[in-house]
Write a protein that holds these residues in place. Structure first.
Motif, mmCIF file in Angstrom:
data_model
loop_
_atom_site.group_PDB
_atom_site.id
_atom_site.type_symbol
_atom_site.label_atom_id
_atom_site.label_comp_id
_atom_site.label_asym_id
_atom_site.label_seq_id
_atom_site.Cartn_x
_atom_site.Cartn_y
_atom_site.Cartn_z
ATOM 1 N N LEU A 1 -4.892 4.903 5.941
ATOM 2 C CA LEU A 1 -6.320 4.626 6.051
ATOM 3 C C LEU A 1 -6.549 3.288 6.735
ATOM 4 O O LEU A 1 -7.400 3.166 7.625
ATOM 5 C CB LEU A 1 -6.969 4.641 4.665
ATOM 6 N N MET A 2 -5.771 2.293 6.376
ATOM 7 C CA MET A 2 -5.931 0.963 6.980
ATOM 8 C C MET A 2 -5.575 0.997 8.464
ATOM 9 O O MET A 2 -6.181 0.291 9.261
ATOM 10 C CB MET A 2 -5.070 -0.058 6.232
ATOM 11 N N ILE B 1 -8.221 0.817 -7.827
ATOM 12 C CA ILE B 1 -8.148 1.963 -6.922
ATOM 13 C C ILE B 1 -6.949 2.846 -7.213
ATOM 14 O O ILE B 1 -7.055 4.058 -7.267
ATOM 15 C CB ILE B 1 -8.097 1.474 -5.455
ATOM 16 N N LEU B 2 -5.792 2.261 -7.403
ATOM 17 C CA LEU B 2 -4.587 3.056 -7.639
ATOM 18 C C LEU B 2 -4.076 2.891 -9.065
ATOM 19 O O LEU B 2 -2.926 3.195 -9.348
ATOM 20 C CB LEU B 2 -3.505 2.718 -6.614
ATOM 21 N N THR C 1 -2.955 4.945 1.640
ATOM 22 C CA THR C 1 -3.708 3.707 1.768
ATOM 23 C C THR C 1 -3.365 3.034 3.089
ATOM 24 O O THR C 1 -4.248 2.595 3.825
ATOM 25 C CB THR C 1 -3.393 2.759 0.590
ATOM 26 N N ASP D 1 -5.128 10.945 -2.945
ATOM 27 C CA ASP D 1 -4.100 10.109 -3.551
ATOM 28 C C ASP D 1 -4.671 9.281 -4.704
ATOM 29 O O ASP D 1 -4.038 9.148 -5.748
ATOM 30 C CB ASP D 1 -3.481 9.191 -2.488
ATOM 31 N N VAL D 2 -5.865 8.738 -4.524
ATOM 32 C CA VAL D 2 -6.472 7.947 -5.590
ATOM 33 C C VAL D 2 -6.686 8.814 -6.829
ATOM 34 O O VAL D 2 -6.407 8.393 -7.952
ATOM 35 C CB VAL D 2 -7.794 7.284 -5.125
ATOM 36 N N PRO E 1 0.824 -1.218 0.000
ATOM 37 C CA PRO E 1 0.000 0.000 0.000
ATOM 38 C C PRO E 1 0.855 1.263 0.000
ATOM 39 O O PRO E 1 1.912 1.310 0.606
ATOM 40 C CB PRO E 1 -0.797 -0.103 1.297
ATOM 41 N N ARG E 2 0.382 2.267 -0.708
ATOM 42 C CA ARG E 2 1.020 3.577 -0.687
ATOM 43 C C ARG E 2 0.700 4.224 0.658
ATOM 44 O O ARG E 2 -0.268 3.856 1.318
ATOM 45 C CB ARG E 2 0.515 4.404 -1.848
ATOM 46 N N PHE F 1 -6.615 9.704 1.417
ATOM 47 C CA PHE F 1 -6.758 8.516 0.578
ATOM 48 C C PHE F 1 -7.384 8.895 -0.764
ATOM 49 O O PHE F 1 -6.865 8.557 -1.826
ATOM 50 C CB PHE F 1 -7.599 7.462 1.292
ATOM 51 N N TYR F 2 -8.494 9.612 -0.738
ATOM 52 C CA TYR F 2 -9.153 9.976 -1.996
ATOM 53 C C TYR F 2 -8.348 10.984 -2.797
ATOM 54 O O TYR F 2 -8.354 10.948 -4.037
ATOM 55 C CB TYR F 2 -10.581 10.463 -1.750
#
Length: 172
Positions: A13-14, A170-171, A10, A34-35, A6-7, A31-32
């Motif tokens: 967020l986790m 997602i990414l 991400t 970055d996405v 995960p970046r 997160f959004y």
């Protein structure tokens, strides 16, 4: 095939599953953000400017629009923006002009997001600022609105990217 690690947003967020309210709000918004950036990376300026829908929505337009939205909400905390509605921007965020490049749009978006993070520092979630149309809004409201706005437009970017070159995920 092994999934890529995960970046940072991400991963953040986790890891925020049991964090405090502010950390969760910040993690979802980052997160959004970055996405969105990952949705538009790897395409050329022509593809980023291509209008694939009846509306003026383009990948570069989404980045430009979210840059204006960042400035319109978070920068209100530090009074660094004039109280003008988005429609009266000198160059509407959806309009593509000759000097627009994806690199420039992403740099402006990155700068606006960094300024937003800085502007929010020192304010509690319940602190309020004035808004010309809404009276007052809290920082909490701004975070939730920005998550909604960024996630919605990131979904648009997801569809436009798939229509552009088939990239999904997602990414991706």
């Amino acid at each position: 095939m092994q999934e890529p690690s995960p970046r940072p947003p991400t991963l953040r967020l986790m890891q925020a599953g049991t964090a405090g309210e502010r950390e969760i709000l910040e993690a979802f918004l980052d997160f959004y953000r970055d996405v969105l950036v990952h949705k538009v990376r790897g395409i050329d300026d022509d593809a980023a400017q291509r209008q694939l829908l009846p509306s003026p929505t383009t990948l570069i337009g989404l980045v430009k629009h979210l840059t204006v939205v960042e400035r319109n909400w978070f920068h209100r905390l530090t009074d660094t923006i004039p109280d003008v509605p988005l429609e009266s921007e000198p160059t509407p965020s959806w309009t593509i002009i000759d000097t627009d490049t994806l690199d420039r749009a992403l740099a402006a978006y990155d700068q606006a997001c960094a300024q937003s993070r800085t502007a929010a520092t020192g304010f509690a979630l319940g602190d309020v600022v004035s808004h010309p149309d809404m009276g007052q809004v809290s920082l909490r409201w701004i975070y939730i609105h920005m998550i909604e706005e960024t996630a919605r437009h990131t979904g648009h970017a997801d569809i436009l990217r798939e229509l552009t070159d088939g990239a999904t995920g997602i990414l991706g």
